[in-house]
Write an enzyme that holds these catalytic residues in place. Sequence first.
Site, PDB file in Angstrom:
ATOM      1  N   THR A   1      -6.219  -5.916  -3.110  1.00  0.00           N
ATOM      2  CA  THR A   1      -7.370  -6.009  -4.027  1.00  0.00           C
ATOM      3  C   THR A   1      -8.601  -6.521  -3.285  1.00  0.00           C
ATOM      4  O   THR A   1      -9.719  -6.110  -3.582  1.00  0.00           O
ATOM      5  CB  THR A   1      -7.062  -6.934  -5.229  1.00  0.00           C
TER       6      THR A   1
ATOM      7  N   ARG B   1      -2.083  -4.052 -12.748  1.00  0.00           N
ATOM      8  CA  ARG B   1      -2.000  -4.821 -13.989  1.00  0.00           C
ATOM      9  C   ARG B   1      -3.164  -5.750 -14.265  1.00  0.00           C
ATOM     10  O   ARG B   1      -3.363  -6.155 -15.401  1.00  0.00           O
ATOM     11  CB  ARG B   1      -0.677  -5.601 -14.011  1.00  0.00           C
TER      12      ARG B   1
ATOM     13  N   ASP C   1      -1.279   2.454   0.573  1.00  0.00           N
ATOM     14  CA  ASP C   1      -2.637   2.605   1.110  1.00  0.00           C
ATOM     15  C   ASP C   1      -2.732   2.600   2.632  1.00  0.00           C
ATOM     16  O   ASP C   1      -3.805   2.850   3.202  1.00  0.00           O
ATOM     17  CB  ASP C   1      -3.558   1.521   0.519  1.00  0.00           C
TER      18      ASP C   1
ATOM     19  N   HIS D   1       7.365   2.786  -1.291  1.00  0.00           N
ATOM     20  CA  HIS D   1       6.873   3.794  -2.242  1.00  0.00           C
ATOM     21  C   HIS D   1       6.128   4.935  -1.552  1.00  0.00           C
ATOM     22  O   HIS D   1       5.361   5.644  -2.201  1.00  0.00           O
ATOM     23  CB  HIS D   1       5.974   3.122  -3.294  1.00  0.00           C
TER      24      HIS D   1
ATOM     25  N   CYS E   1       5.225  18.977  -0.507  1.00  0.00           N
ATOM     26  CA  CYS E   1       5.444  20.095  -1.425  1.00  0.00           C
ATOM     27  C   CYS E   1       6.752  19.844  -2.176  1.00  0.00           C
ATOM     28  O   CYS E   1       7.797  19.647  -1.543  1.00  0.00           O
ATOM     29  CB  CYS E   1       5.520  21.413  -0.651  1.00  0.00           C
TER      30      CYS E   1
ATOM     31  N   CYS F   1       9.293  22.970  -1.133  1.00  0.00           N
ATOM     32  CA  CYS F   1       9.886  23.208   0.200  1.00  0.00           C
ATOM     33  C   CYS F   1       9.868  21.979   1.102  1.00  0.00           C
ATOM     34  O   CYS F   1      10.434  22.004   2.191  1.00  0.00           O
ATOM     35  CB  CYS F   1       9.183  24.376   0.897  1.00  0.00           C
TER      36      CYS F   1
ATOM     37  N   CYS G   1       4.617  27.946   0.714  1.00  0.00           N
ATOM     38  CA  CYS G   1       5.453  28.562  -0.320  1.00  0.00           C
ATOM     39  C   CYS G   1       4.793  28.630  -1.694  1.00  0.00           C
ATOM     40  O   CYS G   1       5.371  29.176  -2.631  1.00  0.00           O
ATOM     41  CB  CYS G   1       6.788  27.828  -0.423  1.00  0.00           C
TER      42      CYS G   1
HETATM   43  P1  NAD Z   1       1.084  -5.299  -9.621  1.00  0.00           P
HETATM   44  O1  NAD Z   1      -0.246  -4.746 -10.004  1.00  0.00           O
HETATM   45  O2  NAD Z   1       2.209  -5.263 -10.579  1.00  0.00           O
HETATM   46  O3  NAD Z   1       0.917  -6.855  -9.192  1.00  0.00           O
HETATM   47  C1  NAD Z   1      -0.090  -7.299  -8.340  1.00  0.00           C
HETATM   48  C2  NAD Z   1      -0.098  -8.822  -8.411  1.00  0.00           C
HETATM   49  O4  NAD Z   1      -1.017  -9.280  -7.455  1.00  0.00           O
HETATM   50  C3  NAD Z   1      -0.532  -9.363  -9.790  1.00  0.00           C
HETATM   51  O5  NAD Z   1       0.376 -10.378 -10.180  1.00  0.00           O
HETATM   52  C4  NAD Z   1      -1.917  -9.941  -9.513  1.00  0.00           C
HETATM   53  O6  NAD Z   1      -2.193 -11.075 -10.306  1.00  0.00           O
HETATM   54  C5  NAD Z   1      -1.815 -10.293  -8.048  1.00  0.00           C
HETATM   55  N1  NAD Z   1      -3.071 -10.283  -7.307  1.00  0.00           N
HETATM   56  C6  NAD Z   1      -4.104  -9.407  -7.416  1.00  0.00           C
HETATM   57  N2  NAD Z   1      -5.048  -9.690  -6.499  1.00  0.00           N
HETATM   58  C7  NAD Z   1      -4.594 -10.777  -5.812  1.00  0.00           C
HETATM   59  C8  NAD Z   1      -5.121 -11.551  -4.740  1.00  0.00           C
HETATM   60  N3  NAD Z   1      -6.293 -11.263  -4.188  1.00  0.00           N
HETATM   61  N4  NAD Z   1      -4.389 -12.587  -4.280  1.00  0.00           N
HETATM   62  C9  NAD Z   1      -3.182 -12.903  -4.844  1.00  0.00           C
HETATM   63  N5  NAD Z   1      -2.632 -12.206  -5.857  1.00  0.00           N
HETATM   64  C10 NAD Z   1      -3.340 -11.154  -6.327  1.00  0.00           C
HETATM   65  O7  NAD Z   1       1.407  -4.620  -8.251  1.00  0.00           O
HETATM   66  P2  NAD Z   1       2.798  -4.420  -7.518  1.00  0.00           P
HETATM   67  O8  NAD Z   1       3.657  -5.620  -7.702  1.00  0.00           O
HETATM   68  O9  NAD Z   1       2.460  -3.944  -6.163  1.00  0.00           O
HETATM   69  O10 NAD Z   1       3.515  -3.221  -8.282  1.00  0.00           O
HETATM   70  C11 NAD Z   1       2.850  -2.163  -8.861  1.00  0.00           C
HETATM   71  C12 NAD Z   1       2.971  -0.805  -8.223  1.00  0.00           C
HETATM   72  O11 NAD Z   1       1.662  -0.461  -7.910  1.00  0.00           O
HETATM   73  C13 NAD Z   1       3.696  -0.661  -6.949  1.00  0.00           C
HETATM   74  O12 NAD Z   1       4.648   0.298  -7.196  1.00  0.00           O
HETATM   75  C14 NAD Z   1       2.669  -0.105  -5.932  1.00  0.00           C
HETATM   76  O13 NAD Z   1       3.251   0.998  -5.275  1.00  0.00           O
HETATM   77  C15 NAD Z   1       1.566   0.383  -6.779  1.00  0.00           C
HETATM   78  N6  NAD Z   1       0.171   0.206  -6.356  1.00  0.00           N
HETATM   79  C16 NAD Z   1      -0.189   0.236  -5.056  1.00  0.00           C
HETATM   80  C17 NAD Z   1      -1.511   0.059  -4.696  1.00  0.00           C
HETATM   81  C18 NAD Z   1      -1.891   0.117  -3.247  1.00  0.00           C
HETATM   82  O14 NAD Z   1      -1.295   0.897  -2.488  1.00  0.00           O
HETATM   83  N7  NAD Z   1      -2.847  -0.710  -2.808  1.00  0.00           N
HETATM   84  C19 NAD Z   1      -2.483  -0.183  -5.669  1.00  0.00           C
HETATM   85  C20 NAD Z   1      -2.089  -0.200  -7.013  1.00  0.00           C
HETATM   86  C21 NAD Z   1      -0.756  -0.013  -7.338  1.00  0.00           C
END
Ligand code: NAD
Length: 258
Positions: free
Chosen positions: A33, A41, A111, A128, A136, A139, A164
């Site tokens: 983030t 979430r 990411d 993930h 694809c 294929c 394909c």
């Molecule tokens: P989640 O959204 O369920 O949980 C993220 C957690 O991180 C939350 O509890 C939130 O409060 C906390 N958080 C957010 N910013 C923060 C920070 N700066 N410092 C500390 N905590 C922080 O995400 P998850 O547990 O990764 O699971 C959700 C699914 O989302 C996964 O399957 C993932 O593959 C996918 N996802 C991936 C990405 C990415 O690749 N960056 C982005 C969004 C979702």
Amino acid sequence: MSPIIPDELMAKASGWLRESGFTVCLTGAGISTESGIPDFRSRGGVWDRFDPKDFDIQRWRGSEEVRRRYWAATRETYPKVLAAEPSAGHRALARLSREGRLPLLVTQNTDGLHHKAGHEAERIVELHGTSHYCVCVACGERPARSAVQERVDAGEEVPACEGCGGFLKPDAVFFGEGIAPDRLERAVEGAESAEVFLVAGSSLAVRPAGALPEKALLAGARLIIVNNSPTRLDRRAHAVLRGKTGNILPALAEAALG
Ligand code: NAD
């Protein structure tokens, strides 16, 4: 020391990292983030703007309209993922790995920012999958995402496999899709061998990733959780470091290594 975590707690957690013979870290969207990629979430996160059902594989396979909407959204979202830079949290974990204190990193993120931070690829399990390739569904051809995204930007609404004609989807796991068995096996084996299991930026709500800390606990590991909001397993953790991954992980790495 981190300004937000009591010194005593930081000393305890960093001491465990220093002494651990095998540490595994599980990261989630909360480590990215601070790189500008929203989590699922939190307020302003992905679910506020996109319908989670559009990430369901059955629905996606069954509806041209869902696929069209998905690819239209990626014209906005993918350039942001591509341009994102690793956070201080990604860099701190890469440092722990380089210094031999973090042999295995399991990430739920797609990411690619751990790689971009210089974390050794062979020590990363992308549970993930990755957003930087497509696959694809017919294929198994795996074109680079950038090439597919160029076609979408040029007006192709639902890109098809050039070999394909099957549907292309990002090589990231959608809801209802299984995780590649070799990746899951490596993550589970790691969790069950861990002396210290570190969670960074995950709500632990998504399984099977969110269940890895329980496997580690059962096998006798110490559990450290770094997150800015409560998680499902705070009650069972040996240390909960509440705050931003970008503040806490560098402080933790410095205290463990410095
Ligand atoms: P989640 O959204 O369920 O949980 C993220 C957690 O991180 C939350 O509890 C939130 O409060 C906390 N958080 C957010 N910013 C923060 C920070 N700066 N410092 C500390 N905590 C922080 O995400 P998850 O547990 O990764 O699971 C959700 C699914 O989302 C996964 O399957 C993932 O593959 C996918 N996802 C991936 C990405 C990415 O690749 N960056 C982005 C969004 C979702």
